[in-house]
Design a protein around this motif. Structure first.
Motif, PDB file in Angstrom:
ATOM      1  N   HIS A 227      34.938  97.069 -40.749  1.00  0.00           N
ATOM      2  CA  HIS A 227      33.786  97.508 -41.548  1.00  0.00           C
ATOM      3  C   HIS A 227      33.187  96.405 -42.416  1.00  0.00           C
ATOM      4  CE1 HIS A 227      37.434  98.636 -43.794  1.00  0.00           C
ATOM      5  NE2 HIS A 227      36.745  98.574 -44.915  1.00  0.00           N
TER       6      HIS A 227
ATOM      7  N   VAL B 198      29.088  97.136 -36.566  1.00  0.00           N
ATOM      8  CA  VAL B 198      30.008  98.275 -36.579  1.00  0.00           C
ATOM      9  C   VAL B 198      29.508  99.338 -37.553  1.00  0.00           C
ATOM     10  CG1 VAL B 198      32.346  99.006 -37.199  1.00  0.00           C
ATOM     11  CG2 VAL B 198      32.001  96.927 -35.848  1.00  0.00           C
TER      12      VAL B 198
ATOM     13  N   ILE C  81      36.244 104.497 -38.915  1.00  0.00           N
ATOM     14  CA  ILE C  81      36.102 103.112 -38.477  1.00  0.00           C
ATOM     15  C   ILE C  81      37.498 102.511 -38.443  1.00  0.00           C
ATOM     16  CG2 ILE C  81      35.077 100.864 -38.934  1.00  0.00           C
ATOM     17  CD1 ILE C  81      32.944 102.273 -40.620  1.00  0.00           C
TER      18      ILE C  81
ATOM     19  N   ARG D  28      33.878 110.782 -39.121  1.00  0.00           N
ATOM     20  CA  ARG D  28      33.781 109.632 -38.222  1.00  0.00           C
ATOM     21  C   ARG D  28      34.620 108.532 -38.861  1.00  0.00           C
ATOM     22  NH1 ARG D  28      27.984 108.552 -38.082  1.00  0.00           N
ATOM     23  NH2 ARG D  28      27.866 110.273 -36.578  1.00  0.00           N
TER      24      ARG D  28
ATOM     25  N   ILE E 194      34.815 104.886 -34.308  1.00  0.00           N
ATOM     26  CA  ILE E 194      34.064 103.650 -34.120  1.00  0.00           C
ATOM     27  C   ILE E 194      35.062 102.510 -34.260  1.00  0.00           C
ATOM     28  CG2 ILE E 194      32.183 102.196 -34.937  1.00  0.00           C
ATOM     29  CD1 ILE E 194      31.264 104.910 -33.867  1.00  0.00           C
ATOM     30  N   GLU E 195      35.221 101.731 -33.208  1.00  0.00           N
ATOM     31  CA  GLU E 195      36.217 100.658 -33.246  1.00  0.00           C
ATOM     32  C   GLU E 195      35.581  99.377 -33.766  1.00  0.00           C
ATOM     33  OE1 GLU E 195      40.135  99.637 -30.694  1.00  0.00           O
ATOM     34  OE2 GLU E 195      38.298  99.930 -29.565  1.00  0.00           O
TER      35      GLU E 195
ATOM     36  N   GLU F  48      35.272 111.486 -34.544  1.00  0.00           N
ATOM     37  CA  GLU F  48      34.549 110.452 -33.813  1.00  0.00           C
ATOM     38  C   GLU F  48      35.077 109.101 -34.274  1.00  0.00           C
ATOM     39  OE1 GLU F  48      29.959 108.844 -33.275  1.00  0.00           O
ATOM     40  OE2 GLU F  48      30.343 110.776 -34.253  1.00  0.00           O
TER      41      GLU F  48
ATOM     42  N   LYS G  55      26.739 101.422 -36.231  1.00  0.00           N
ATOM     43  CA  LYS G  55      27.171 102.482 -35.322  1.00  0.00           C
ATOM     44  C   LYS G  55      27.766 103.662 -36.088  1.00  0.00           C
ATOM     45  CE  LYS G  55      28.428  99.357 -31.505  1.00  0.00           C
ATOM     46  NZ  LYS G  55      29.580  98.858 -30.698  1.00  0.00           N
ATOM     47  N   ALA G  56      28.397 103.372 -37.235  1.00  0.00           N
ATOM     48  CA  ALA G  56      29.155 104.401 -37.944  1.00  0.00           C
ATOM     49  C   ALA G  56      28.329 105.212 -38.930  1.00  0.00           C
ATOM     50  CB  ALA G  56      30.328 103.760 -38.681  1.00  0.00           C
TER      51      ALA G  56
END
Length: 294
Positions: free
Chosen positions: A51, A56, A29, A27, A47-48, A45, A59-60
């Motif tokens: 960090h 954020v 970021i 995943r 995640i925009e 995957e 979510k990650a």
């Protein structure tokens, strides 16, 4: 699940490719998902966001076994120390919240250096804060990146020279970013290591900048010289490009520490990476030089 920060950067992009080649679940970021290669977008995957944002990270990190951590540069930051610590505070808290077991960070060699070292001091402070997360942690403690020379391709091509503030006749520790990425991949996919430690990682050479110029000359098949510049000259160049006083101070302090031998104390005991400077010149610098001249 392995979470990767800065997946479009020089180290992060190579790390992502290695992990996907091993069919690892990752995943990433990314502040701008559109910059991620299409092949990566199809396999990872995404995640925009940034960090240093707890939302954020929330979510990650659910279900993450390991996290690769690199603080992106921000020349506009009013304080490099605060820039690094703002990321570290968010990261350490999120790692603790989500119980991430393994954490690998990109840092600098020279832990224990007592004089101000600008950007390098900020990296050391980041390590200390990330260690409070409760995760087992390896700080990849790195010297001068070979890839820094790619920023001088125009000078090499046009003027046959590259410049640093370092003494031309003194060995300079170097590392190739592909070796950083491979070491990070090895750690992130191996759950057996424990504890918290710095891991100095150096290339196999003990070349001086003058010696580096000789290798570059041989590989590019044209004369390339090394030109040492004064720190004040470098500072003036930074100011001419719009850098503020604090950023100039942070960068020149780092150079002064490098010139003063910040890497030397751990050089003899560092883990030695496989890529030597000549191989890097042949496989990275030379193709890049040809691409810029075509």
């Amino acid at each position: 699940m392995i979470v990767i920060t800065t997946p479009t950067g020089r180290i992060g992009s190579q790390l992502v490719r290695r992990l996907l080649d091993e069919d690892r679940a990752i995943r990433v970021i990314a502040r701008d998902a559109s910059r991620i290669d299409r092949a990566v977008r199809e396999q990872a995957e995404i995640i925009e966001g940034s960090h240093d944002d707890p939302a954020v990270l929330d979510k990650a990190l659910p279900g993450a076994d390991a996290l690769f951590w690199l603080v992106p540069p921000n020349p506009a930051a009013p304080s490099t120390m605060e820039h690094y610590l703002s990321f570290a505070r968010a990261g350490a808290a999120a790692v603790a919240r989500h119980g991430v077991g393994h954490l690998v960070g990109v840092s600098s060699a020279g832990h224990g250096w007592t004089s101000p070292a600008g950007v390098l001091s900020a990296a050391f402070a980041m390590d200390e804060h990330l260690a409070t997360s409760g995760a087992v942690y390896r700080a990849l403690a790195l010297p001068f990146y070979m890839e820094n020379l790619l920023g001088q391709l125009d000078a090499i091509r046009r003027h046959g020279a590259f410049s640093l503030t370092y003494a031309g006749d003194r060995p300079l520790a170097t590392i190739a970013t592909r070796d950083i990425a491979q070491t990070a991949a090895d750690l992130l996919t191996d759950p057996s290591w424990a504890g918290q430690a710095n891991l100095p990682l150096f290339g196999p050479d003990h070349l001086t900048p003058d010696g580096m110029a000789e290798v570059i000359s041989e590989e590019l098949e044209r004369p390339v010289a090394y030109r040492r510049i004064a720190v004040d000259e470098y500072a003036a160049t930074l100011r001419s490009r719009g850098a503020g006083d604090r950023m100039v101070k942070d960068l020149t302090e780092a150079l002064a520490a490098q010139d003063g031998g910040i890497y030397d104390a751990v050089w003899a005991t560092a883990t030695i990476a496989p890529t030597d400077f000549r191989t890097w010149c042949r496989e990275v610098l030379k193709p890049a030089a040809h691409a810029t001249s075509s």
